[in-house]
Design an enzyme around this catalytic site. Structure first.
Site, PDB file in Angstrom:
ATOM      1  CG  ASP A 167      -1.679   1.152   1.473  1.00  0.00           C
ATOM      2  OD1 ASP A 167      -2.326   1.678   0.610  1.00  0.00           O
ATOM      3  OD2 ASP A 167      -1.458   1.817   2.535  1.00  0.00           O
ATOM      4  CG  ASP A 222      -1.342   7.806   0.360  1.00  0.00           C
ATOM      5  OD1 ASP A 222      -0.218   8.065  -0.208  1.00  0.00           O
ATOM      6  OD2 ASP A 222      -2.387   8.023  -0.396  1.00  0.00           O
TER       7      ASP A 222
HETATM    8 MG   LIG Z   1      -2.726   3.120   3.550  1.00  0.00          MG
END
Ligand SMILES: [Mg+2]
Length: 209
Positions: A34, A36
């Site tokens: 992932d 962020d």
């Molecule tokens: Mg995230």
């Protein structure tokens, strides 16, 4: 859409970009991440490249995968685009900055997939439960197809249960949850990633692939 011209969009709400020229033989496992809250500190719908900061401990994880010939793939939900907070142009600048910060630490991402669809979106991006939006596994499956990956040996690192669920549903081997707890989802093992000893555990798993 004129504002999308020149960007690597497979469809209006799906960015798919090869970000290195490294090639991989078919059947490799991958490291999915992932973005962020996992690679960079999550500033909440980040749209300003200058504000981007890497999280501690993540660059060495990516570097280890690079050294072991493991493709590194970012899979990121970007509903801020559907919601009209920013466009693909801002996504491109922020993402370029994140990849640049990693490159300064000799860590390289090979492919980036980003999903803009969201039920609260506007126009063509207003899609509820889009197959590409995590926790759905579409982005992982798409990368698996494009790179001929062995998803059953692949790993995912994320900061949300949705990341782990996407990994489980894509048939991955194992996940690490940033600042989370260990658990099991339908036989899929989730390990915590909260400090140096957990990073060592993840590094060992990458080196054993
Ligand atoms: Mg995230």
């Amino acid at each position: 859409m004129a504002e999308s011209e020149g960007f690597p969009l497979a469809e209006p709400g799906l960015w798919v970009e090869r970000t290195t020229a490294r090639s991989f033989p078919a059947g490799r496992p991958a490291l999915f991440l992932d973005r962020d809250g996992t690679i960079n500190v999550d500033t909440g719908y980040p749209d300003n490249p200058v504000a981007m900061e890497l999280r501690d401990g993540i660059a060495p994880v990516i570097e280890a995968a690079n050294e072991h010939g493991i493709p590194v793939i970012v899979v990121t939900n970007q509903s801020g685009i559907a919601r009209g907070y920013f466009g693909w142009d801002a996504f491109a600048r922020v993402n370029g900055r994140v990849l640049g910060l990693l490159a300064e630490k000799k860590a390289f991402v090979d492919m980036v997939l980003a999903c803009a669809y969201h039920e609260a979106g506007r126009g063509v991006l207003a899609v509820a439960d889009h197959p590409m939006r995590k926790p759905n596994p579409g982005m992982l499956l798409e990368a698996g197809c494009r790179l001929g990956l062995d998803l059953s040996r692949s790993l995912i690192v994320g900061d949300k249960p949705a990341d782990m669920e996407a990994g489980q549903r894509a048939g991955l081997a194992r996940g690490w949850l940033v600042d989370g707890e260990g658990s099991t989802i339908g036989g899929f093992s989730v390990s915590p990633l909260r400090g140096a000893h957990h990073v060592e555990d993840l590094l060992a798993a990458i080196r054993s692939l």
